[in-house]
Design a protein around this motif. Structure first.
Motif, mmCIF file in Angstrom:
data_model
loop_
_atom_site.group_PDB
_atom_site.id
_atom_site.type_symbol
_atom_site.label_atom_id
_atom_site.label_comp_id
_atom_site.label_asym_id
_atom_site.label_seq_id
_atom_site.Cartn_x
_atom_site.Cartn_y
_atom_site.Cartn_z
ATOM 1 N N ARG A 49 0.836 -1.199 0.000
ATOM 2 C CA ARG A 49 0.000 0.000 0.000
ATOM 3 C C ARG A 49 0.873 1.253 0.000
ATOM 4 N NH1 ARG A 49 -3.922 -3.902 -0.707
ATOM 5 N NH2 ARG A 49 -5.700 -2.688 -0.039
ATOM 6 N N ALA A 50 1.910 1.219 0.802
ATOM 7 C CA ALA A 50 2.808 2.372 0.839
ATOM 8 C C ALA A 50 3.503 2.523 -0.507
ATOM 9 C CB ALA A 50 3.840 2.186 1.933
ATOM 10 N N SER A 52 2.484 1.582 -3.434
ATOM 11 C CA SER A 52 1.664 2.076 -4.527
ATOM 12 C C SER A 52 1.234 3.511 -4.276
ATOM 13 C CB SER A 52 0.477 1.159 -4.771
ATOM 14 O OG SER A 52 -0.510 1.377 -3.821
ATOM 15 N N LEU A 53 1.185 3.906 -3.028
ATOM 16 C CA LEU A 53 0.873 5.311 -2.759
ATOM 17 C C LEU A 53 2.029 6.188 -3.241
ATOM 18 C CD1 LEU A 53 -0.985 7.366 -1.556
ATOM 19 C CD2 LEU A 53 0.090 7.009 0.652
ATOM 20 N N SER A 115 -11.329 5.096 -9.507
ATOM 21 C CA SER A 115 -11.135 6.311 -8.714
ATOM 22 C C SER A 115 -10.507 6.025 -7.351
ATOM 23 C CB SER A 115 -12.439 7.098 -8.578
ATOM 24 O OG SER A 115 -13.529 6.259 -8.332
ATOM 25 N N ARG A 116 -10.614 4.818 -6.890
ATOM 26 C CA ARG A 116 -9.923 4.482 -5.638
ATOM 27 C C ARG A 116 -8.485 4.083 -5.904
ATOM 28 N NH1 ARG A 116 -14.910 3.250 -2.602
ATOM 29 N NH2 ARG A 116 -13.811 3.754 -0.702
ATOM 30 N N ARG A 117 -8.131 4.059 -7.162
ATOM 31 C CA ARG A 117 -6.756 3.738 -7.554
ATOM 32 C C ARG A 117 -6.313 2.366 -7.074
ATOM 33 N NH1 ARG A 117 -5.657 8.985 -9.290
ATOM 34 N NH2 ARG A 117 -6.935 8.531 -11.060
ATOM 35 N N SER A 118 -7.245 1.429 -7.067
ATOM 36 C CA SER A 118 -6.816 0.131 -6.542
ATOM 37 C C SER A 118 -6.302 -0.817 -7.622
ATOM 38 C CB SER A 118 -7.912 -0.525 -5.699
ATOM 39 O OG SER A 118 -9.155 -0.393 -6.299
ATOM 40 N N PRO B 46 -12.290 7.801 -1.844
ATOM 41 C CA PRO B 46 -10.954 7.813 -1.239
ATOM 42 C C PRO B 46 -10.033 6.769 -1.873
ATOM 43 C CG PRO B 46 -12.612 6.964 0.279
ATOM 44 C CD PRO B 46 -13.339 7.545 -0.879
ATOM 45 N N ASN B 47 -8.810 7.133 -2.008
ATOM 46 C CA ASN B 47 -7.776 6.241 -2.510
ATOM 47 C C ASN B 47 -7.547 5.137 -1.480
ATOM 48 O OD1 ASN B 47 -5.119 5.153 -2.720
ATOM 49 N ND2 ASN B 47 -4.630 6.775 -4.171
ATOM 50 N N THR B 48 -7.840 3.901 -1.912
ATOM 51 C CA THR B 48 -7.733 2.774 -0.966
ATOM 52 C C THR B 48 -6.348 2.616 -0.398
ATOM 53 O OG1 THR B 48 -7.882 1.530 -3.033
ATOM 54 C CG2 THR B 48 -9.417 0.947 -1.274
ATOM 55 N N ARG B 49 -5.335 2.830 -1.249
ATOM 56 C CA ARG B 49 -3.972 2.602 -0.788
ATOM 57 C C ARG B 49 -3.599 3.601 0.293
ATOM 58 N NH1 ARG B 49 -4.713 -1.855 -4.073
ATOM 59 N NH2 ARG B 49 -2.557 -2.381 -4.416
ATOM 60 N N ALA B 50 -3.974 4.833 0.074
ATOM 61 C CA ALA B 50 -3.668 5.856 1.067
ATOM 62 C C ALA B 50 -4.457 5.560 2.347
ATOM 63 C CB ALA B 50 -4.048 7.226 0.531
ATOM 64 N N GLN B 51 -5.701 5.192 2.154
ATOM 65 C CA GLN B 51 -6.547 4.897 3.288
ATOM 66 C C GLN B 51 -5.948 3.789 4.142
ATOM 67 O OE1 GLN B 51 -10.446 4.059 1.777
ATOM 68 N NE2 GLN B 51 -11.422 5.368 3.317
#
Lengths: 347, 347
Positions: A49-50, A52-53, A115-118, B46-51
């Motif tokens: 997650r970090a 990809s952020l 849009s959640r960029r997953s 919300p961006n899942t990764r950031a979340q």
DNA sequence: CAAACCGTCCAAAGCGCTTTGGGGTTGAGT
DNA sequence: ACTCAACCCCAAAGCGCTTTGGACGGTTTG
């Protein structure tokens, strides 16, 4: 264990450790080796997650599975397709994200993933007539590859398909050559692209042979044993039943065979069957000598290739569409024979 | 559109917008409404990764699918199980992450999901004898639910299983009551827990009736049509063939039925068949009148429930294991009848 | 011998969110 | 008039990574 802790253990900065792990040239081989060994020892793996952020790339591919509201059918080919695609993702260090949604939430699911960029890209399953998905995905700029083709959509999208038309034309021709003239088609759901093409191939072979299309010999429905059974039984009850059947899937053919058994008919001798075989791992059509004469093409391989194409698209950022049309292979099995009236004459 | 942009449009701080969206009480209803409307209008999610980086929770569940190296079988029940679990995840705002790996990489795949923090929990499929997974998952503190039970592992883990033993005992008893004494078992792979239990149930019913277990009537293999066919054919070739068969799955039963047809025997009249029906969406066992007499239990529902249990475990952080044992329902179909020798006598 | 350069490393900013620890503004209570 | 909650809201830190823009010696070059 995270990057900071690892770098502290090594007495290096996070920057250097990160670069060492990601193969950047500005770190000496000696330090890189030291870092890799420590990472191994402490079993360090970067937090996805970090990662990809920070990079803006999710390193994940989305698959949306739509459950038809009425019968909630799971496509039987799904498992093997996923197995193929999934092993490619695993090899490339990508995750596969599956979203199972009801039909009315389908488009929203794609929007959401975007849009959640997953995910970085999407595989589109089961394209159908008037399919809104390619347009949506183009609009939101999410790379995608279609398994099949989208009827009526002429945007420059990537797809991988089998030549359904030619396969079913070939299958029909084969039956015509065997002397059959009453040839039925147990097709898939005809709002789906592949089924339309199969129908077209079937009809074009009949046309070429001067055989009129008899709507009484056309069936269309889900890829189930039940549908195969009911479809053929209905046709066998008619005054002028078919002597041959083309089935869209092995499951349908198994059902069709049951209908034959019920009617006291013998597959091959009385009624020939040609199927399309997706080579599902749990539905093997015999090995040396296939049970059913089949046009076959591995859906597992299709899954692999779709994944490869998509990953390549994402890696290069290349906009030009990739398209592949695979030919199905005709395998002779024990389910086909010369038409009964010819056998009578020859006897 | 991200949180910062959205909050700028609204003239609010990111904090307030975040709290409004997440239903915190310290924001007035008026502002919350304004925020929600704007989020809707700008299609903000919300961006899942950031979340998940910020919260430390991935809001994702992992499923690891292991491809047997030799035949790379995809379990036929997989699709429906996933469909069940997936719709629960979707409803709870969780993602499903699928990892398809070869057997030798299996444990590493679990390790990976854990240390990369890409999932909050895991569903364990197909527990087998000496399964190392529960211990590993306990050690790395990743919540999990097992679909089935792990033979020989007595840690306090959560599972959901069907009562395989009782189901197959019941099926066998049913056949014994019909007068059958030569009853075959076409089982699943007997390194898998469910198959062991089914075997035990079958044997205990025979024992209770004083019928010795004949190893010539035992078959074990994958859940495929081919295995059902070959398994029963081998038994029918014996001097003292079975008059009844218990099949672990509908696919095997379809194969068994083909073996009967080949041998000129009629299902029901000559040889009875009882199956376990997982109610797969593409393998419906008839509706009003089932084709096969079956012990049935929906694997789709099992998927749903496993997902629910896992999500609850994660939400509450509760360590106490949840366990559910479901009973299969006996459905009478057309595949069973009194044993042939009894019919002869009665005739 | 200074200047340019290279190899190796680092501090710090930033990705988009949540959450901590306040900080104004009201209006009621004294 | 003043205090004090209650109510709304905010600035800033932090999640774990990547990446930019140097810094620092040591080596080569003119």
């Amino acid at each position: 264990m995270n990057l900071r802790e690892l770098s502290e253990k090594l007495g290096l900065s996070q920057t250097t450790v990160s670069r060492a792990l990601n193969g950047f040239p500005e770190v000496s081989e000696r330090t890189r080796k030291r870092v890799l060994e420590a990472a191994e020892r402490y079993n360090y793996r970067p937090n996805t997650r970090a990662q990809s952020l920070a990079t803006g790339r999710a390193r994940a591919i989305g698959h949306v599975i739509t459950l038809d509201t009425s019968h909630e059918m799971m496509n039987p080919i799904f498992g093997d397709f996923i197995a193929g695609a999934g092993s490619v993702y695993a090899g490339a260090g990508y995750e596969m994200i599956l979203s199972v949604v009801r039909a009315e939430e389908e488009l929203d699911a794609y929007q959401d993933m975007a849009s959640r960029r997953s995910v970085d890209g999407i595989i589109v399953h089961g394209p159908r007539v008037g399919d809104p998905r390619p347009e949506l995905l183009d609009r939101i700029r999410l790379p995608f590859v279609v398994h099949g083709r989208v009827p009526g959509y002429d945007g420059p999208y990537s797809w991988l398909d089998i030549n359904n038309r030619r396969a079913f034309r070939r299958g029909t021709e084969f039956l015509i050559e065997l002397g059959h003239r009453r040839i039925a088609l147990l097709n898939g759901l005809e709002n789906l692209d592949f089924a339309l093409r199969r129908r077209a191939g079937y009809e074009s072979a009949l046309d070429a042979a001067g055989i009129p299309v008899d709507t009484g010999l056309l069936g269309s429905g889900e890829m189930t044993e039940t549908h195969g059974y009911l479809g053929l039984r209905r046709m066998l009850d008619r005054p002028d039943p078919p002597t041959a059947v083309l089935c869209a899937s092995m499951l349908q053919a198994i059902g069709a065979r049951r209908a034959l058994d019920d009617a006291g008919l013998r597959m091959g001798r009385d009624v020939s069957i040609v199927i399309h075989d997706d080579m599902l791992s749990y539905l093997r059509n015999g090995d040396a000598l296939p049970l059913f004469t089949a046009l076959r093409s591995s859906v597992r391989k299709a899954g692999e290739r779709c994944a490869e194409i998509l990953l390549e698209k994402i890696a290069t950022g290349d906009q030009t569409p990739t398209r592949e049309l695979w030919e199905s292979e005709l395998m002779l099995g024990r389910s086909t024979a010369r038409a009964p009236h010819l056998l009578d004459t020859e006897r």
